[in-house]
Structures are given as structure tokens and as C-alpha cells.
Design a protein around this motif. Structure first.
Motif, PDB file in Angstrom:
ATOM      1  N   GLU A 166      50.265 -42.987   4.987  1.00 14.17           N
ATOM      2  CA  GLU A 166      50.376 -41.825   5.861  1.00 14.17           C
ATOM      3  C   GLU A 166      51.347 -40.777   5.356  1.00 14.17           C
ATOM      4  O   GLU A 166      51.486 -39.712   5.967  1.00 14.17           O
TER       5      GLU A 166
ATOM      6  N   PRO B 179      46.369 -35.652   4.710  1.00 13.99           N
ATOM      7  CA  PRO B 179      45.022 -36.101   5.088  1.00 13.99           C
ATOM      8  C   PRO B 179      43.915 -35.497   4.214  1.00 13.99           C
ATOM      9  O   PRO B 179      42.945 -36.181   3.876  1.00 13.99           O
TER      10      PRO B 179
ATOM     11  N   GLN C 244      42.097 -41.492  14.853  1.00 15.06           N
ATOM     12  CA  GLN C 244      43.432 -40.888  14.730  1.00 15.06           C
ATOM     13  C   GLN C 244      43.346 -39.426  14.308  1.00 15.06           C
ATOM     14  O   GLN C 244      44.035 -38.562  14.880  1.00 15.06           O
ATOM     15  N   HIS C 245      42.497 -39.135  13.346  1.00 14.66           N
ATOM     16  CA  HIS C 245      42.491 -37.775  12.794  1.00 14.66           C
ATOM     17  C   HIS C 245      41.558 -36.842  13.557  1.00 14.66           C
ATOM     18  O   HIS C 245      41.743 -35.615  13.481  1.00 14.66           O
ATOM     19  N   ARG C 246      40.621 -37.374  14.315  1.00 15.38           N
ATOM     20  CA  ARG C 246      39.904 -36.513  15.263  1.00 15.38           C
ATOM     21  C   ARG C 246      40.881 -35.995  16.306  1.00 15.38           C
ATOM     22  O   ARG C 246      40.854 -34.817  16.683  1.00 15.38           O
ATOM     23  N   ALA C 247      41.743 -36.874  16.765  1.00  9.85           N
ATOM     24  CA  ALA C 247      42.732 -36.472  17.767  1.00  9.85           C
ATOM     25  C   ALA C 247      43.762 -35.512  17.170  1.00  9.85           C
ATOM     26  O   ALA C 247      44.148 -34.519  17.804  1.00  9.85           O
ATOM     27  N   ALA C 248      44.192 -35.804  15.937  1.00 10.79           N
ATOM     28  CA  ALA C 248      45.222 -34.973  15.307  1.00 10.79           C
ATOM     29  C   ALA C 248      44.716 -33.565  15.018  1.00 10.79           C
ATOM     30  O   ALA C 248      45.501 -32.610  15.014  1.00 10.79           O
ATOM     31  N   ALA C 249      43.426 -33.424  14.782  1.00  8.82           N
ATOM     32  CA  ALA C 249      42.858 -32.096  14.489  1.00  8.82           C
ATOM     33  C   ALA C 249      43.001 -31.170  15.683  1.00  8.82           C
ATOM     34  O   ALA C 249      43.209 -29.961  15.532  1.00  8.82           O
ATOM     35  N   GLY C 250      42.888 -31.719  16.880  1.00  5.63           N
ATOM     36  CA  GLY C 250      43.038 -30.922  18.095  1.00  5.63           C
ATOM     37  C   GLY C 250      41.952 -29.873  18.243  1.00  5.63           C
ATOM     38  O   GLY C 250      40.935 -29.903  17.537  1.00  5.63           O
TER      39      GLY C 250
ATOM     40  N   GLU D 223      45.674 -27.373   7.661  1.00  2.00           N
ATOM     41  CA  GLU D 223      46.091 -28.644   8.263  1.00  2.00           C
ATOM     42  C   GLU D 223      44.970 -29.239   9.103  1.00  2.00           C
ATOM     43  O   GLU D 223      44.638 -30.427   8.974  1.00  2.00           O
ATOM     44  N   GLY D 224      44.374 -28.431   9.975  1.00  2.00           N
ATOM     45  CA  GLY D 224      43.280 -28.938  10.790  1.00  2.00           C
ATOM     46  C   GLY D 224      42.091 -29.364   9.945  1.00  2.00           C
ATOM     47  O   GLY D 224      41.436 -30.382  10.230  1.00  2.00           O
TER      48      GLY D 224
ATOM     49  N   HIS E 252      42.636 -32.892   8.585  1.00  2.00           N
ATOM     50  CA  HIS E 252      42.383 -33.955   9.560  1.00  2.00           C
ATOM     51  C   HIS E 252      40.878 -34.156   9.765  1.00  2.00           C
ATOM     52  O   HIS E 252      40.391 -35.295   9.812  1.00  2.00           O
TER      53      HIS E 252
END
Length: 879
Positions: A614, A618, A670-676, A683-684, A687
Motif C-alpha cells: 500500500e 494505486p 477498497q479502491h472503489r470506495a477510495a475513488a469516491g 488520484e481518482g 483508484h
């Protein structure tokens, strides 16, 4: 059968034009069927006193010719299909020519044409000759004054290069606008746009305090899809000031988005014309890749203002002078705007996918070609991408400061001129004091150097031997050693970076952990001292040179580099080469009738370790996750086994998916959520890339198709929706047709989104794909007259679906040949670009060779074959 062979243009035959064009006035009376163009040239003789005046011209109806106001009788000039010749002219005179053209009938999209009712020009490389008679070559530079007259209701917006100096109404509901460009330019940079367009306006204050008006002109209804392109433009303007000290030189900068365009965009001075896909974006219709593409293309065309417009090419053989240099500059910009390691990996992926095969095939040519039949065919990966690598190597050799000094000197010497690649290199030499004589072979020598590295450890010394050679290419049987900047590092067996002290260097002082070697000979040995144990070499870090590298790495070495190499590119490269070796071994086992795949446990475990780290970006982990493409793998084989490669790659994907199923589920969630909520940020995008890569692995099991369907239905952005659809089109599940139908119905009125719908079906590796593609050609929204739509369906199939395109029965080849012949009369420039996959016939098995060459022969036998298509087909067939 074609009997007349087009003339070959050669660099060795270059001669300056014997006249100077002091100024050019153009007046357009716009009409779809009969646009009248009056050109007034002030000329003075600079060459032989007896030289005739020869002007280029194609598909023109000549109305009149006059010298110094006196109309010429027909026996005073000769008009042909390719130009106008006047045998006797004064040493200084004014020439007035009136021509008539039909923009509505111009399907080639070169010169002046209509795009969805809008008048538009594309003059690079030789489109201006389809507007009026002129010396249509890049070394003839002059100032332009342009008056455009048109129906005000139909064409309220009238645009050209430079500054708007006059405007007014005319009788009969018509109006006019006059534009004047104060900077001399060649004809290929001329532009005209007229139509009913909406404007998105902004401004930029230069570092000297001037306010520049910025406009993006689009079809009505697309205004809301322009903000990202506008912000990209302002970022590019600021970046060019900060990094190169280059300030925009006018007070107005226009971009126009058009639906029908052969290229991505065009850098016409102060009036950039863009393919709509390189401008328009919103979360509902554009993917993260689309946003990154727009940012890069907007920057690329803006950067051309200095590297292409203010300084241009003396002749078209020097095309990489502007394109290779400007690609390098836009790559620098993208690396600064986004993740530099990820950008570099993307660049190398593209280079290997497009340029390396070109270098290894029948169309191989130097970065600065020696000859051509049709210049449109030399807008190639070699000129652009390898040309950018040549500039990157110069930058590496000279360093940041040295390269900047070279750029400053180049601009000071050549601003306002048409110059050469040699003059660019000379500026770099003079500014830095480095001798680039051998390095300049990169401009003149075709082919990709093959580099072999061998290491030997003894008594604390690691001897690294580097050998290089380049295989013969068409027209170049003998190759000479290149000057290769080659960055290396050494890694200990416990993963530590080791100091690199060359034999003979003082033992005191700190040795660097990475260094660039100057490889200039066919074989050289570099000896590193002070080592306690045999290291693992990390080679060609950052891909400092565009070479094919062979090194004696064991599986354990590759796994170690995947885990510990501090160079991001080298870490990724170790994984790619490890996977490549595993996959090629599997293909060979299958070909030999042995269905036992090589043990991939060590690779799969190392990949899992990297993906779980981590601390890594990403977006970078998403790159590590992606296996080498089928095209790349096939290119590594003496005879391509497309079926074997596909089977081996799918098997390894399933192996990875099963082993790391829990990890992929975690990464996806995890990264679906982190993308927002969607925002077009790097950054998005990272993710989303990692989450969607995990989804692709999870759905190697068709039982998980519901995960893709659920993502499709819930997606708030095109990136996630397309990622789900790409998975579903490969599967025999009910969700496939449901989501395809939904996508069509949702986006049927959005041309760019609909292109994605065509493409995603064309690249599916399914037995029924070709039949599907043929059916889609009858779709009401498909037309062979729109280059974007042709590329989306036909191009995607021929260039992005090796498994189906190379079907054993030759159906893919026949389909492509039919489309090329159809484009011969419509748009041969696009036809020639689509044709290139047939040129790889020598790399196929005997049965496929016969099928591919039969289609090339069928194309060559066609009557009235365009120069574009003839050149590619004939070179491909003779290989």
C-alpha cells in the motif's frame, strides 16, 4: 491492374524554392458546392533567372490567372491535375488566381471540407493545394491576410489565423471578417473555420502581463463538455513558461472541435482544429483515459506554437523536428501533471505496441526518412514516438540544464525559419559542448537496436558486458553502433541498492546508486568494484534507450527486482519480462503437444506481494497488474502463434485470479470506495484503475459476471461503466446483451460515447465477433465517411483483436481489404493507416501468409489506387 507507379520523393533531391512569397491575401466566398477562392501572391525571384513558376494544386477548378493585374491567356500557363506552371514570369510581380472548390464533396477531409455543416480546413501535410494553387511546401513561409465572406445566418462565426482586423455586413444577408497573421508561416499551418458555433471563453495572463483571450468553439449543446480542455490549455501555457521560458505571442488563441477529422488535432497558428474526441469530456461520457488524452493533446498542440510554428520544418523529411520534439514536451508535461512512473510505463507500452513492430516490419524507416511517395504515410509511430525517444536521450545525455540551454539556443538561432534536425542537434552540441556526431545515427538509421547484457562477478568486481547490433531493414543492410545512454543499478540479494564505482575511479567519496553508461561500441565492458557478493543488475532504468534488451536474469532475479528495485520502471519491467518468459514457454509447450504449463508460482507470489504494497501508488499497482498484451507477446516470436498466445495468457490470468481471489476482492472494494464521487483527477483515476483491474481478474470466472453487471448499473462515470462492459462482452452471459443494449440506448445521440460502443464489440475475442462487426456496419449510426467511426469499428477490429483478425480462414484479412478498397475513393489517408496489419505477413505461419499476401495483391490490382494506399500496400507486399 495498376500500371503507373507514383513518383518517389527523396531527401537527397531537396532544393530551395526559386521564389520568395512576400505576402499572401486570400478571399473566400463560401458555398457548399462552389466556394470561390481568390489568392493574391507577391513574389520575387531568388533562384535561376530562367526558372518557371510552378505551383501545386489538386481537385481545383481554375477560373482565372493574372500577373500584375493583367489576365493571362490560356497559352501563357499550363494547368494539370497536380498544379499550375507559368513558363515566363518577371523577377518581381503580383500573381492573382481565382479557383473554385466544392467543400461538400470533399470526403478526403484534406483542404476545405464540411463537417456536420461547418466549414473546416486540414492543410497538413499537403492540403492547401486543394484550396488554391500555391508552393505547398513547408519552407515557403509568408504572412497571410484572409477575408471570409458567407451567409450570416448559416455561418455567423468566421475564423482564421492571427488577429481579427475587420468585419462587417454585406448585401443579401451575408457578412465578412478579415484576419491577419503577423507571423510568417508555411501553407500547412493555414486554417479556416466557419459555421454556427458556440463559444466557451476564458483568459490567461502571461508572465509579462499580457491578457490572452482563449476560446473553444463547439457545436451548440457541447459547451458544458469543454471546461477540462480549457483548464488543460491554461496549465500548458503556464508550464511552457515555467519550464522552457516560452510565452504565447498573440492576444488570441482559438480551439475548434470538429466531428470529422483525420487526425487527433492540428496546431494551425492561433487556430487549433481538434477532433472532437480530443476536446469534449464530462464524467458521463469520458473515461479517465479520455481525460488524460485530452490533457496531453491540448498541451501538444499548444506547445507546437514554438516547436512547429515559430520554427518549422525545412522539408517533410524533417517532420520529427517538430513532432518528436513536441511529443517529448507533452510527455514531460503529462509526467508533471500526473504520476511520472505511470506515464513512463504508458509511453513504453505504446512504443512497444506500435513503433517496435514498425521498426521490425516492411514499413521500417528512420526517424528522418530518406524517401516517400505520400507524405501522409509518414505520420508514423517512428517519427512521433521514436522521435520523442531520441529527444529524451539527448535530454538524458545533456542533463536538465544542458538541454534547456540547447533549446534556448535553438530558438534564438532559428525563430521564424524552416530548419532541419541537424540544426537542432547542432544547437544542442554548441550549447553543451558535447559531440553528438555518433548520436545523430538515431535520426538516419532505422530499426530497433538489440542489446545483450552479460554479467560476471569475480574478486569483488562485477563486469557488465554490453553488446549491441541492429538487424537490416528495407534499404539499410548495414548498420553501425548507436550511441546508447544506458542507465544501470545493482541490487544485492537482500534487496539493497549498491553503490556503483567504476574501476579506476577514486575509492574515496560516495559512489552513485545509479548511473548512465555511454554505450557507443558493438561491445563494451564496464567494471564495478568494491562489491562483497554477486549483485542482480537493474538495466535500462527508466527505459533510457528504446532498445530490445536481453539479459541473463533467472526467475529468482526477476522476482527480486519486482520486489526491491527502487527504480519504478525497472520494477515494472522485471514483472513484464518475467510474465513474458512464462507465457512464451507455455506457448512453446502447447505447440510441442505438451499441455503442462511452466510453473508460475514464484511470479504469481511476487505479483501478489507488489499488489499488496500500500506504499505504492494505486495507478502504479494497476500497471503492475496488467500482463503483457497478446500483440507484444506475439512480436517476441519468430513466427507468431496468435492462438497459442491467447490461450497461454488466458490461462495465466485465471491462475493469478484463483490464487489472489481474496486480494482482488479487497482491492476492488477498497479502491472503489477510495475513488469516491467522480472527479477527473490523477488520484481518482489511479483508484479506479486498480479497482477495475481487480474486477477483470475476478470475472475470469464467469460465475462472477454479476459483479460486472452490478458495477455497470451503479456506475456514476464512464470509466467504471466501460470497465464493466469490456468484461461482459467477452462472456456468454445474459448480462452481456442487456448492458450492450442499455449502453446503445443511453448514448445513441452522443457520437463519442457511441464510438466506444462500436469499439468494445469489435475487440471481443469471440468466434462471432467478425459477424457482429459486419452487422454493425449496417447500423444507422455507422458511416465510412466519419474517420472516428471507421477507426472505432474497423480499426479496433484489425488492430486491437489479433485473435479474431488472424482467423485461420482469412476472413479477417478479406474484411479489412474490402474496407481499404472502399476507402480508396472516400478517404485514402485513413485507408492506408488501416492497411498496415496486413504487412506483418512474413511473421505468420505459411497458410496465413498466403491469405494475407493474396489480399495485398487484390488491393494492388485495384484500378485508380490512391498514392497513400499504393505506397503502404506495395512496401508491405515486397517485404
Amino acid at each position: 491492374m495498376k500500371t503507373d507507379t507514383p513518383r518517389v520523393i527523396r531527401l537527397s533531391e531537396y532544393a530551395p524554392y526559386p521564389f520568395t512569397v512576400e505576402s499572401l491575401d486570400l478571399a473566400f466566398d463560401l458555398d457548399p458546392k462552389a466556394t470561390r477562392v481568390e489568392s493574391t501572391l507577391k513574389l520575387s525571384r531568388t533562384g535561376d533567372s530562367g526558372a518557371a513558376l510552378e505551383l501545386d494544386g489538386e481537385d481545383l477548378r481554375l477560373v482565372s490567372v493574372a500577373i500584375d493585374g493583367e489576365a493571362l491567356a490560356e497559352d501563357r500557363y499550363e494547368a494539370t491535375d497536380s498544379g499550375l506552371r507559368i513558363a515566363k514570369v518577371p523577377d518581381a510581380f503580383t500573381l492573382t488566381i481565382t479557383t473554385e472548390i466544392a467543400p461538400e464533396d470533399n470526403t478526403k477531409l484534406e483542404g476545405l471540407y464540411l463537417s456536420n455543416g461547418m466549414y473546416c480546413t486540414q492543410c497538413e501535410a499537403e492540403g492547401f493545394r486543394r484550396i488554391t494553387y500555391f508552393p505547398d511546401r513547408p519552407d515557403v513561409m509568408t504572412t497571410y491576410r484572409v477575408t471570409i465572406r458567407a451567409d450570416k445566418g448559416v455561418n455567423p462565426v468566421l475564423l482564421s489565423n492571427g488577429n481579427r482586423v475587420d468585419a462587417g455586413d454585406l448585401d443579401g444577408g451575408r457578412h465578412y471578417v478579415t484576419w491577419e497573421d503577423p507571423f510568417k508561416k508555411p501553407s500547412y499551418l493555414f486554417a479556416l473555420v466557419a459555421g454556427d458555433l458556440a463559444r466557451v471563453q476564458d483568459s490567461f495572463r502571461t508572465r509579462s502581463g499580457r491578457d490572452v483571450e482563449l476560446n473553444i468553439w463547439v457545436e451548440h449543446g457541447n459547451e458544458s463538455r469543454c471546461p477540462f480542455a480549457m483548464e488543460s490549455l491554461k496549465k500548458a501555457m503556464k508550464w511552457d513558461e515555467d519550464v522552457y521560458g516560452l510565452e504565447y505571442d498573440l492576444n488570441l488563441f482559438n480551439i475548434v472541435a470538429v466531428s470529422h477529422f483525420n487526425m487527433g488535432a492540428m496546431e494551425n497558428k492561433s487556430l487549433n482544429v481538434f477532433n472532437a474526441k480530443a476536446v469534449l469530456a464530462d464524467p458521463e461520457t469520458a473515461t479517465d483515459a479520455d481525460y488524460a488524452y485530452i490533457e496531453a493533446v491540448v498541451a501538444h498542440e499548444y506547445f507546437h506554437n514554438w516547436t512547429g510554428n515559430r520554427i518549422t520544418c525545412r522539408d517533410w523529411f524533417q517532420l520529427s523536428l517538430k513532432e518528436g520534439l513536441t511529443v517529448f514536451r507533452d510527455q514531460q508535461f503529462s509526467s508533471d501533471m500526473r504520476s511520472a512512473p505511470v506515464e513512463r510505463i504508458d509511453q513504453v507500452r505504446s512504443l512497444r505496441a506500435r513503433q517496435f513492430p514498425e521498426d521490425a516490419g516492411p514499413l521500417a524507416h528512420p526517424v528522418r526518412p530518406d524517401s516517400y511517395i505520400e507524405i501522409n504515410n509518414f505520420y508514423t509511430a517512428t517519427v512521433y514516438m521514436k522521435g520523442a525517444e531520441v529527444i529524451r536521450m539527448m535530454h538524458r545525455l545533456l542533463g536538465e540544464d544542458g538541454f534547456r540551454k540547447g533549446m534556448d539556443l535553438y530558438i534564438a538561432r532559428h525563430d521564424g525559419t524552416a530548419t532541419t534536425c541537424d540544426n537542432f542537434a547542432k544547437a544542442m552540441e554548441d550549447a553543451s559542448g558535447r559531440d553528438l556526431s555518433q548520436f545523430k545515427r538515431w535520426y538516419s538509421q532505422a530499426g530497433t537496436p538489440q542489446v545483450e547484457a552479460e554479467g560476471r562477478f569475480e574478486d569483488g568486481v562485477y563486469a557488465l558486458t554490453i553488446r549491441q547490433h541492429t538487424d537490416p531493414t528495407p534499404g539499410q543492410d548495414t548498420k553501425h553502433p548507436q550511441h546508447i545512454p544506458f542507465e544501470v543499478g545493482l541490487i544485492s540479494r537482500d534487496g539493497a541498492a549498491l553503490p556503483l564505482r567504476l574501476e579506476g575511479e577514486p575509492a574515496d567519496g560516495e559512489a552513485p546508486l545509479t548511473r548512465v553508461l555511454d554505450v557507443t561500441e558493438a561491445e563494451q565492458t564496464f567494471r564495478f568494484t568494491g562489491l562483497e557478493a554477486e549483485p542482480v543488475p537493474s538495466l535500462n532504468r527508466g527505459f533510457t534507450a528504446p532498445v530490445r534488451l536481453t539479459a541473463p536474469w533467472s526467475d529468482a532475479d526477476r522476482a527480486l527486482l519486482m520486489r526491491y528495485d527502487p527504480d519504478s520502471f525497472a520494477k515494472w519491467e522485471a514483472g513484464q519480462q518475467y510474465a513474458t518468459q512464462l507465457l512464451l514457454n507455455a506457448v512453446n509447450e502447447r505447440a510441442a503437444g505438451r499441455n503442462v504449463a511452466p510453473d508460475a508460482t514464484r511470479f504469481v507470489d511476487a505479483l501478489g506481494t507488489t499488489l499488496s504494497d500500500e506504499t505504492l501508488d494505486p495507478a502504479y499497482r494497476a500497471q503492475m497488474m496488467a500482463l503483457p498484451t497478446e500483440d507484444y507477446l506475439a512480436e517476441q516470436m519468430p513466427v507468431m502463434d496468435v492462438d497459442g498466445v491467447h490461450a497461454a495468457r488466458e490461462a495465466l490470468k485465471r491462475d493469478i485470479a484463483v490464487t489472489h481471489a481474496d486480494l482482488f476482492t479487497k482491492l476492488r472494494d477498497q479502491h472503489r470506495a477510495a475513488a469516491g464521487p467522480f472527479a477527473p483527477t490523477a488520484e481518482g483515476a489511479g483508484h479506479r484503475a486498480l479497482a477495475n483491474g481487480a474486477l477483470a481478474y475476478l470475472t475470469t470466472d464467469p460465475a462472477n459476471a454479476h459483479l460486472a453487471a452490478e458495477q455497470y448499473d451503479a456506475a456514476d462515470n464512464m470509466t467504471d461503466r466501460m470497465a464493466a462492459l469490456r468484461v461482459l462482452v467477452e462472456l456468454d452471459v445474459p448480462e452481456r446483451d442487456r448492458c450492450l443494449t442499455d449502453f446503445h440506448d443511453r448514448y445513441q445521440h452522443n457520437e463519442l460515447a457511441l464510438d466506444k460502443w462500436f469499439s468494445v464489440q469489435a475487440v471481443a475475442a469471440r468466434p462471432d465477433t467478425l459477424a457482429r462487426v459486419k452487422d454493425l456496419m449496417s447500423h444507422e449510426k455507422f458511416t465510412m465517411r466519419n474517420p472516428n467511426r471507421v477507426r472505432a469499428l474497423v480499426g479496433a477490429f484489425a488492430m486491437g483483436n489479433p485473435t479474431v483478425f488472424h482467423a485461420k480462414d482469412g476472413s479477417g484479412y478479406a474484411f479489412l481489404a474490402d474496407r481499404v478498397l472502399e476507402l480508396n475513393s472516400l478517404n485514402p489517408q485513413i485507408g492506408a493507416r488501416l492497411l498496415q496489419p496486413l504487412g506483418r505477413w512474413k511473421r505468420m505461419d505459411e497458410d496465413r501468409r498466403k491469405l494475407m499476401t493474396a489480399e495485398l495483391d487484390r488491393i494492388l490490382a485495384a484500378p485508380d489506387l490512391a498514392r497513400d494506399i499504393y505506397e503502404i500496400a506495395s512496401k508491405s507486399r515486397q517485404a
